[in-house]
Design an enzyme around this catalytic site. Structure first.
Site, PDB file in Angstrom:
ATOM      1  N   ASN A  94       5.978   4.992 -11.071  1.00 54.51           N
ATOM      2  CA  ASN A  94       4.569   4.790 -11.427  1.00 54.51           C
ATOM      3  C   ASN A  94       3.586   5.580 -10.562  1.00 54.51           C
ATOM      4  OD1 ASN A  94       5.786   2.691  -9.692  1.00 54.51           O
ATOM      5  ND2 ASN A  94       3.674   2.067  -9.370  1.00 54.51           N
ATOM      6  N   CYS A 140      -2.964   7.249   4.477  1.00 57.01           N
ATOM      7  CA  CYS A 140      -3.658   6.562   5.556  1.00 57.01           C
ATOM      8  C   CYS A 140      -5.052   7.115   5.824  1.00 57.01           C
ATOM      9  CB  CYS A 140      -2.837   6.554   6.830  1.00 57.01           C
ATOM     10  SG  CYS A 140      -1.434   7.600   6.795  1.00 57.01           S
TER      11      CYS A 140
END
Ligand code: PLP
Length: 374
Positions: free
Chosen positions: A151, A326
């Site tokens: 996905n 991040c």
């Protein structure tokens, strides 16, 4: 402001025909399918017609389709019952599965003391088949759980090949097919998979409904107990309107598959070409030839720009999802990209663009223009 929705791997817009069909059921066929009077019989009849229609598109029998509330439930049910009732001692999966599989396997490891092994992932996000074969050389009652289409990055597993390997080794094979059902043909007479799962909201159907394909005589037992619905395997009054909507959405997806797929492939190629021209230093995460509905990219932006990127796009009415990581340190990196990218690349801004037949080249132009202004 024209809004642009390019987050179709998260969920999709319902087709109007699906809504119409659901409305009809809610207005007219509101009986409880377990009731014996005419209202109940009517609801039961539309329910079973939906099951047959779904089975026909996947070339399996209607009895092998069990309705669930979503893909997550179907994955949980199959894995848990395989361990508890079929006495599976080991699950082989991968670190890039959806959390509906990963967290379930982790929970089963703790609760039942089973062994969980993870197949190695190649740099392009595909499964290392040699490693799988190596893992399968251990004699243990095993279930392999590997997703069909990822996905986040759109890598595709060769279901037929993996299914054959599993059966040669006499192990069960479960595949999370949530991203591919309705978007690619699947012939369950030909593909030797024991369990697959689907979720209607990924193929322009309603949210809150999915199904599991469970091959005949599997021996699975229910997750919870109640009435006799779904042959006792998934008790609870059936959400008839949702099920009818799901069947209609699947029928329309397969009826229009060729046309929609070539339209979306064209859009994906158009985006790749424009990225190569406007951002030559951008990179594709996963595989350029990955599944046609998803493109995951790393953009050559500075850290300050990275932090602003999604907000900026959102303010312009453009919905995409983050492919990584991040940025600004406040959000956890994608567990999928963390398996594939270097520390350095994980800091770069990623975008997951996921398409549907509703998208146009104009949508891609708006996305590209917005990215250029960041
Ligand atoms: N598996 C995959 C691969 C998914 O993409 C998703 C949805 O995000 C799920 C499972 C969960 O499906 P659902 O939203 O129906 O619980």
């Amino acid at each position: 402001m024209k809004k642009v929705y390019l987050d179709n791997a998260s969920t999709t817009q319902m087709r109007p025909e699906v809504i119409e069909e659901m409305l009809k059921v809610m207005m007219e066929d509101y009986g409880n399918p377990s009731s014996t009077h005419s209202f109940g019989r009517n609801a039961k009849s539309v329910l079973e017609m939906s099951r047959k229609s779904i089975a026909k598109h996947l070339n399996c029998t209607a009895q092998e389709i069990i309705f669930t509330s979503c893909g997550t439930e179907a994955n949980n049910w199959i894995l848990r019952s395989a361990v508890r009732d079929l006495k599976i001692q080991r699950i082989i999966t991968s670190k890039i599965e959806h959390h509906a599989v990963l967290h379930t396997a982790e929970a089963l490891e703790i609760e039942f003391g089973i062994q969980v092994d993870y197949v190695a992932i190649k740099a392009d996000g595909s499964i290392d088949v040699n490693d799988l074969v190596e893992l399968l050389s251990q004699e243990k009652k095993t279930l392999v759980s590997l997703m069909h289409v990822n996905n986040e990055i759109g890598t595709v597993l060769d279901l037929e090949k993996i299914g054959r390997i599993c059966h040669q080794h006499n192990v069960l094979f479960h595949s999370d097919t949530v991203q591919s059902i309705g978007k690619s043909e699947l012939n369950l007479q030909k593909v030797p998979v024991d369990f697959i799962v689907a979720s209607a909201h990924k193929f322009h159907g309603p949210k809150g409904i999915g199904f599991a394909f469970v091959r005949k005589n599997s021996g699975l037992q229910p997750l919870f107990y109640g009435g006799e619905q779904e042959k006792g395997l998934r008790p609870g009054t059936e959400a008839v309107h949702q099920i009818v909507g799901m069947a209609k959405a699947l029928e329309l997806s397969y009826d229009n598959l060729e046309r929609d797929r070539s339209h979306i492939m064209e859009l994906r190629n158009y985006l790749i070409n424009r990225l190569e021209i406007e951002f030559p230093a951008s990179e594709i995460n996963g595989n350029r030839d990955g599944f046609y509905t998803v493109l995951n990219i790393l953009l050559p932006f500075s850290e300050e720009k990275t932090a602003m990127m999604l907000l900026n796009l959102d303010m312009k009415g453009i919905a995409v999802s983050r492919g990584s990581a991040c940025q600004s340190g406040s959000i956890r990196p994608s567990h999928v990209l963390a398996e594939m990218l270097s520390e350095e690349d994980l800091k770069k801004p990623g975008l997951r663009v996921s398409f549907s037949h509703y998208n146009t080249k104009g949508d891609i132009d708006l996305l590209m223009n917005a990215l250029k202004k960041i």
